[in-house]
Design a protein around this motif. Structure first.
Motif, PDB file in Angstrom:
ATOM      1  N   VAL A 161       0.849  -1.191   0.000  1.00 30.05           N
ATOM      2  CA  VAL A 161       0.000   0.000   0.000  1.00 30.05           C
ATOM      3  C   VAL A 161       0.885   1.241   0.000  1.00 30.05           C
ATOM      4  N   TYR A 162       0.524   2.206  -0.855  1.00 31.90           N
ATOM      5  CA  TYR A 162       1.276   3.454  -0.970  1.00 31.90           C
ATOM      6  C   TYR A 162       0.386   4.637  -0.614  1.00 31.90           C
ATOM      7  N   LEU A 163       0.979   5.597   0.065  1.00 30.47           N
ATOM      8  CA  LEU A 163       0.301   6.817   0.497  1.00 30.47           C
ATOM      9  C   LEU A 163       1.137   8.003   0.033  1.00 30.47           C
ATOM     10  N   THR A 164       0.487   9.008  -0.541  1.00 28.13           N
ATOM     11  CA  THR A 164       1.207  10.211  -0.942  1.00 28.13           C
ATOM     12  C   THR A 164       0.455  11.451  -0.483  1.00 28.13           C
ATOM     13  N   PHE A 165       1.183  12.549  -0.304  1.00 29.73           N
ATOM     14  CA  PHE A 165       0.595  13.817   0.139  1.00 29.73           C
ATOM     15  C   PHE A 165       1.630  14.921  -0.021  1.00 29.73           C
ATOM     16  N   ARG A 166       1.184  16.159   0.082  1.00 26.18           N
ATOM     17  CA  ARG A 166       2.062  17.329   0.031  1.00 26.18           C
ATOM     18  C   ARG A 166       2.476  17.703   1.445  1.00 26.18           C
ATOM     19  N   SER A 167       3.721  18.163   1.607  1.00 24.60           N
ATOM     20  CA  SER A 167       4.212  18.650   2.891  1.00 24.60           C
ATOM     21  C   SER A 167       4.952  19.956   2.659  1.00 24.60           C
ATOM     22  N   CYS A 168       4.657  20.976   3.480  1.00 24.80           N
ATOM     23  CA  CYS A 168       5.276  22.289   3.269  1.00 24.80           C
ATOM     24  C   CYS A 168       5.494  22.984   4.609  1.00 24.80           C
ATOM     25  N   PRO A 169       6.710  23.434   4.885  1.00 18.75           N
ATOM     26  CA  PRO A 169       6.974  24.129   6.151  1.00 18.75           C
ATOM     27  C   PRO A 169       6.333  25.505   6.224  1.00 18.75           C
ATOM     28  N   ASP A 170       5.905  26.056   5.081  1.00 18.49           N
ATOM     29  CA  ASP A 170       5.358  27.404   5.048  1.00 18.49           C
ATOM     30  C   ASP A 170       3.843  27.454   4.902  1.00 18.49           C
ATOM     31  N   GLY A 171       3.172  26.318   5.065  1.00 20.24           N
ATOM     32  CA  GLY A 171       1.721  26.341   5.134  1.00 20.24           C
ATOM     33  C   GLY A 171       1.001  25.937   3.863  1.00 20.24           C
ATOM     34  N   HIS A 172      -0.302  26.236   3.849  1.00 24.46           N
ATOM     35  CA  HIS A 172      -1.219  25.786   2.800  1.00 24.46           C
ATOM     36  C   HIS A 172      -0.997  26.499   1.467  1.00 24.46           C
ATOM     37  N   MET A 173      -0.628  27.749   1.502  1.00 25.37           N
ATOM     38  CA  MET A 173      -0.619  28.549   0.285  1.00 25.37           C
ATOM     39  C   MET A 173       0.580  28.211  -0.598  1.00 25.37           C
ATOM     40  N   VAL A 174       0.715  28.937  -1.719  1.00 25.63           N
ATOM     41  CA  VAL A 174       1.719  28.618  -2.734  1.00 25.63           C
ATOM     42  C   VAL A 174       3.118  28.996  -2.251  1.00 25.63           C
ATOM     43  N   ASN A 175       3.970  27.963  -2.119  1.00 28.36           N
ATOM     44  CA  ASN A 175       5.339  28.169  -1.649  1.00 28.36           C
ATOM     45  C   ASN A 175       6.292  27.222  -2.376  1.00 28.36           C
ATOM     46  N   PRO A 176       7.475  27.682  -2.756  1.00 28.59           N
ATOM     47  CA  PRO A 176       8.427  26.802  -3.444  1.00 28.59           C
ATOM     48  C   PRO A 176       9.064  25.780  -2.512  1.00 28.59           C
ATOM     49  N   THR A 177       8.802  25.898  -1.202  1.00 27.09           N
ATOM     50  CA  THR A 177       9.353  24.944  -0.235  1.00 27.09           C
ATOM     51  C   THR A 177       8.514  23.675  -0.132  1.00 27.09           C
ATOM     52  N   ALA A 178       7.407  23.602  -0.861  1.00 23.57           N
ATOM     53  CA  ALA A 178       6.542  22.424  -0.806  1.00 23.57           C
ATOM     54  C   ALA A 178       7.205  21.230  -1.486  1.00 23.57           C
ATOM     55  N   SER A 179       6.872  20.041  -1.006  1.00 22.77           N
ATOM     56  CA  SER A 179       7.359  18.812  -1.635  1.00 22.77           C
ATOM     57  C   SER A 179       6.292  17.733  -1.514  1.00 22.77           C
ATOM     58  N   VAL A 180       6.460  16.677  -2.268  1.00 21.98           N
ATOM     59  CA  VAL A 180       5.544  15.538  -2.234  1.00 21.98           C
ATOM     60  C   VAL A 180       6.263  14.369  -1.568  1.00 21.98           C
ATOM     61  N   ILE A 181       5.581  13.749  -0.609  1.00 19.69           N
ATOM     62  CA  ILE A 181       6.117  12.604   0.120  1.00 19.69           C
ATOM     63  C   ILE A 181       5.358  11.351  -0.304  1.00 19.69           C
ATOM     64  N   ILE A 182       6.085  10.255  -0.473  1.00 24.75           N
ATOM     65  CA  ILE A 182       5.486   8.962  -0.791  1.00 24.75           C
ATOM     66  C   ILE A 182       5.905   7.965   0.291  1.00 24.75           C
ATOM     67  N   LEU A 183       4.918   7.355   0.935  1.00 26.17           N
ATOM     68  CA  LEU A 183       5.155   6.349   1.970  1.00 26.17           C
ATOM     69  C   LEU A 183       4.674   4.989   1.473  1.00 26.17           C
ATOM     70  N   ARG A 184       5.241   3.932   2.053  1.00 24.69           N
ATOM     71  CA  ARG A 184       4.840   2.569   1.692  1.00 24.69           C
ATOM     72  C   ARG A 184       4.603   1.759   2.962  1.00 24.69           C
ATOM     73  N   SER A 185       3.591   0.878   2.894  1.00 20.26           N
ATOM     74  CA  SER A 185       3.294  -0.019   4.000  1.00 20.26           C
ATOM     75  C   SER A 185       3.304  -1.457   3.512  1.00 20.26           C
ATOM     76  N   ASN A 186       4.028  -2.312   4.218  1.00 20.26           N
ATOM     77  CA  ASN A 186       4.054  -3.734   3.887  1.00 20.26           C
ATOM     78  C   ASN A 186       3.004  -4.527   4.666  1.00 20.26           C
ATOM     79  N   ASP A 187       2.304  -3.852   5.566  1.00 26.96           N
ATOM     80  CA  ASP A 187       1.374  -4.567   6.445  1.00 26.96           C
ATOM     81  C   ASP A 187       0.004  -3.896   6.464  1.00 26.96           C
ATOM     82  N   ASP A 188      -0.482  -3.539   5.276  1.00 31.16           N
ATOM     83  CA  ASP A 188      -1.835  -2.993   5.106  1.00 31.16           C
ATOM     84  C   ASP A 188      -2.101  -1.761   5.956  1.00 31.16           C
ATOM     85  N   GLY A 189      -1.096  -0.895   6.060  1.00 31.21           N
ATOM     86  CA  GLY A 189      -1.302   0.396   6.691  1.00 31.21           C
ATOM     87  C   GLY A 189      -1.005   0.478   8.172  1.00 31.21           C
ATOM     88  N   ALA A 190      -0.487  -0.593   8.767  1.00 29.31           N
ATOM     89  CA  ALA A 190      -0.173  -0.548  10.196  1.00 29.31           C
ATOM     90  C   ALA A 190       1.051   0.308  10.465  1.00 29.31           C
TER      91      ALA A 190
END
Length: 349
Positions: free
Chosen positions: A51-80
């Motif tokens: 299972v893979y999970l992705t989302f945006r993460s930004c130290p400067d908040g919700h609005m438009v910032n060049p410091t934003a990045s996308v994180i991808i996580l993986r779970s081998n045990d159905d999300g535990a």
């Protein structure tokens, strides 16, 4: 005669049972990620039995910032438990709204990006005409390529993707004629179905909302027909869209409520719609509904509030599933509101 009546009653009872949605138990609601940054806009998928999970993460908040990045996580045990397998950004751009697509045995992550330049810009300076789609991908979920610009998406804000047969499809919204004017998200924005042979080079297939276009999720049936849920760019009720190949004619149905960050997915033979709803006196929360006869029947309203929604969904089995979302309903030890990623388990009873 008596046998015919009993048979008719049995058939009627069977039809009524088929139209009655199953009870869904929601359990193990927990925060799965918070790093002190603004974490938002989730998606889930299953690839190579993980299972893979992705989302945006930004130290400067919700609005438009060049410091934003996308994180991808993986779970081998159905999300535990989760491990980070990739994180990426694009120079001078805010990467946001990441979404998965499994296409041609490859796991892709798409992100719509706002141009910001080297620093944070004011909302009055946001320009849809400078938007551009990017993608990363992996063949095994471990090794990931660098972000690649998506040809044909300049001036479009891309969103969820789906595939049918040997084609990939993507929601893109833009200003009519790429109009040079003030920030223009709203009634004038158009939504298009974009099409690709390889998931990287895109062209217009058709308009499906020539006004008030916004975030839209596609779901393809086995015969190639498509069902879509679209947010209304003018803040009105969301719409249900239907079309058949070649996707040039669309039927539209009012869903009776607004939906922010819409999701549409299949769980077995049933269809799920999710996103943000706003209730007078309660505010905004993230919920999931069954779609039955073009109407929404809510079955889950998750602990959430403030800046929240954009759920992801993945079926683990015919009776078990996971849903992800983000929310800002909790505070840290200092009493400051945090915006974190949450997960819940669903089971059919």
């Amino acid at each position: 005669m008596r046998l015919a009546i009993l048979l008719s009653l049995a058939l009627l009872a069977s039809a009524q049972a088929a139209d009655t949605p199953p009870h869904v138990a929601v359990s193990n609601i927990r925060r799965v990620f918070h790093n002190g940054e603004h974490n938002a806009f989730t998606d889930l998928c299953r690839f190579h039995d993980q299972v893979y999970l992705t989302f945006r993460s930004c130290p400067d908040g919700h609005m438009v910032n060049p410091t934003a990045s996308v994180i991808i996580l993986r779970s081998n045990d159905d999300g535990a438990t989760w491990e980070q397998v990739h994180r990426f950004s694009v120079k001078d751009r805010d990467t946001r709204d990441p979404h998965f697509l499994i296409f041609r045995n490859r796991l892709l992550v798409y992100t719509g990006t706002w141009w910001s330049g080297p620093g944070t810009i004011e909302p009055k300076d946001y320009d849809m005409n400078k938007m551009l789609g990017y993608a990363v991908w992996s063949d095994d979920g471990k090794q990931w390529n660098s972000p690649v610009m998506l040809e044909g998406t300049f001036g479009h804000y891309i969103w969820r993707a789906a595939s049918f047969g040997d084609k990939a499809f993507l929601c893109g919204r833009r200003k009519p004629g790429f109009d040079i004017a003030a920030k223009g998200e709203g009634e004038k924005v158009q939504s298009l179905m974009l099409e690709s042979d390889d998931g990287l080079v895109w062209k217009k297939r058709a308009y499906f909302a020539e006004t008030a276009g916004d975030e839209t999720a596609f779901l393809f049936e086995s015969n190639g027909s498509v069902l879509a849920v679209g947010r209304h760019g003018g803040g009105k009720n969301a719409q249900l869209f239907r079309s058949k190949p070649p996707y040039t004619d669309w039927e539209r149905t009012d869903l009776g409520r607004s939906i922010g960050g819409p999701l549409i997915a299949k769980w077995g033979d049933r269809i799920i719609v999710g996103g943000r709803k706003t209730t007078p006196g309660k505010g905004a929360t993230t919920s999931l509904c069954w779609l039955i006869d073009d109407a929404l029947q809510e079955f889950a309203d998750f602990p959430s509030g403030g800046d929240n929604s954009y759920p992801g969904f993945v079926a683990l089995s015919p009776t078990r599933a996971l849903v992800s979302y983000y929310s800002s309903h909790e505070k840290n030890a200092d009493g400051k509101t945090i915006t974190a990623i949450y997960m819940a388990e669903l089971s059919l009873k």
